[in-house]
Design a protein around this motif. Structure first.
Motif: not given
Length: 534
Positions: A5-8, A33-39, A41-44
């Motif tokens: 959603s564009g949120e840091v 790796i950063a994109n996977q980590a953000a995904t 976290i977002d899923n969590a």
């Protein structure tokens, strides 16, 4: 790291001790790796949000289930109450529209058409069957609830379909809107006819009991375990000088009516038999104490105290009080008359001795002396008969007699044939049995003293007895003349004079006055007019 959603949502840091070790390939790898980590976290976060929503939904479902169960239980209780007859109807009044809807039971209770009650009707139509004596009170209670909101409760009578009135209790709650205006007014109707009949019967029995207690001659007075008065009867109020039951109920009366002993010493409340029985449950009987009226005067009483026990628990005590003032006066009068009997016996001997000597001086032979002495003794006996009733009974049962006859009878033993020794003047006055007894005692005392010390102790002495009757009193004057010179009043009042004074004041409602003139004593006796004929 940036979410979909564009949120840091965070950052990744990679480092190496040596410079220029990272290439574009490494940077590209870091971005992946950063994109996977953000995904991740977002899923969590989405998972946690879903879990919370699931928990909220479960809680809501549990609350709904509980509410449903409570509603079903409430409906069941209402159904049972309706079937048991406790609640005989329900209603809802929509106040702004002035439409009240009610169930069939309500309609039957008010003698209304069930169909109209189901569809709705104005309040005034629904209340037409309320008893005319209750209408104003019910309307006032409804208006109060409309102004304030909240609970409404009132008892009144309604006319049923059969034409009979029955007691009901209406309970409801007026609901107000945000502006404080009445909105809805739901409620239930309860049949209280049986309870009202029980209350009426209890009140009737209470009234009968109060009437019975008020009809008794004894004072009745009850206290609780703390000594506070719970009830009394009319005799108790009259006896103690209280105006009404409100003057005594709820109050401790010991310091008002029972604060001192007979001798005037202080009577502590903890020693009071009435309070002691109320706290211990024992019995008490006191045969002679004093109670005090509200005006401060005292009177002698005898009383019995019994515990009040209800369902095995001590509630207090009840005291039955008898005013024994008359009994005490009678006992004192009896003692006085017993002393008088002793006094009279001694006087009889003295008078008899004087008559023997006087008769001997004026007799020419034994026969003449015997005849004269016998006559005088019989006259003395007749006079004594007049006072005998005061010694043996409370009052004579004989009919009224004349005052002149009484004076003649009492004086005959002392004057004998000396007609000049007694002068009488006054109107015809009828004397009742009780007054005659007291007058005979007084005149007998005066005559005895005159014969022993006064005018009649001298052959030339005389007594003048005059009386007059008015609307207020009988006034009798006794004047002695021709006897020994009077030196003045005696140093002390003898028993006979005390008796005369007490009789004049107590029994005759008057007074006796002695005037000690040198030529002879003068005595003024007054008798209250209402006592003369008793």
């Amino acid at each position: 790291m940036v979410s979909r959603s564009g949120e840091v949502v965070g950052g990744l840091f990679f480092g190496h001790p040596e410079t220029e070790r990272f290439t574009e390939h490494h940077e590209f790898l870091m971005d992946g790796i950063a994109n996977q980590a953000a995904t991740a976290i977002d899923n969590a976060r989405l998972y946690q949000t879903a879990q919370r929503e699931i928990e909220v939904r479960r809680n809501t479902e549990r609350e709904l289930l509980k509410t449903q169960n409570d509603l079903e239980a409430a409906q069941e209780r209402i159904k049972l109450a309706l079937e048991a007859g406790a609640i005989i109807g329900t209603w809802i009044w929509y106040v702004p529209e002035d439409i009240i809807t009610a169930d069939e039971r309500f309609a039957r209770a008010f003698g209304l058409d069930p169909a109209r009650c189901h569809d709705g009707l104005p309040l005034k139509d629904a209340t037409l069957s309320i008893h005319v004596d209750d209408v104003a009170r019910v309307e006032a209670a409804i208006n109060t609830s409309l102004m304030r909101g909240g609970r409404y409760s009132e008892e009144y009578r309604v006319r049923h379909a059969d034409g009979n009135y029955r007691w009901v209790e209406a309970n409801g709650r007026c609901q107000l809107d945000a502006e404080g205006q009445p909105l809805r007014f739901p409620g239930v109707l309860i049949d209280i006819e049986q309870r009202k009949q029980v209350e009426i019967n209890l009140k009737r029995r209470e009234a009968d009991l109060a009437l019975l207690l008020d009809a008794t001659a004894d004072g009745f007075y009850a206290v609780d375990t703390e000594g506070k008065t719970t009830r009394c009867n009319a005799t108790f109020l009259r006896m103690l000088g209280f105006t009404s039951e409100a003057d005594v109920v709820g109050k401790e009366l010991h310091d008002i009516i029972h604060h001192s002993h007979v001798d005037g010493s202080h009577y502590p409340p903890e020693q009071c038999p009435i309070y002691r029985v109320a706290q211990s449950g024992d019995l008490a009987h006191v045969d002679d104490e004093v109670f005090f009226r509200t005006d401060g005067t005292s009177f002698h009483v005898e009383y019995w105290v019994r515990p009040v026990i209800w369902e095995g628990e001590l509630q207090g005590a009840v005291c039955n009080i008898v005013d024994i003032s008359e009994r005490k006066r009678a006992e004192n009068a009896r003692q006085l008359l017993l002393q008088e009997l002793n006094h009279r016996i001694k006087n009889l001997f003295s008078i008899t001795n004087g008559m023997i000597q006087m008769t001997a001086r004026n007799s020419t032979d034994v026969k003449q002396m015997a005849n004269a002495l016998s006559g005088r003794l019989m006259s003395l006996a007749r006079a004594h008969d007049l006072i005998a009733t005061s010694i043996t009974t409370k009052s004579s049962t004989a009919g009224p007699s004349r005052l002149r006859t009484l004076v003649e009878t009492v004086m005959e033993p002392h004057v004998g044939s000396r007609s000049a020794a007694l002068k009488m003047s006054g109107p015809e006055v009828s004397i009742g049995p009780s007054a005659m007894t007291s007058l005979a005692l007084i005149l007998h005392e005066l005559a005895t003293n005159a014969a022993k010390y006064g005018a009649l102790s001298d052959p030339n002495g005389s007594v003048s007895v005059m009386w007059e009757m008015s609307d207020e009193a009988l006034t009798l004057s006794w004047k002695e003349a021709g006897g020994p010179k009077v030196a003045g009043a005696p140093d002390r009042e003898g028993f006979g004079s005390q008796l005369a004074r007490l009789s004049a004041k107590g029994q005759l409602g008057g007074a006796i006055e002695y005037i000690w003139e040198p030529a002879g004593v003068e005595i003024l006796l007054t008798v209250a007019a209402d006592r003369v004929g008793r």
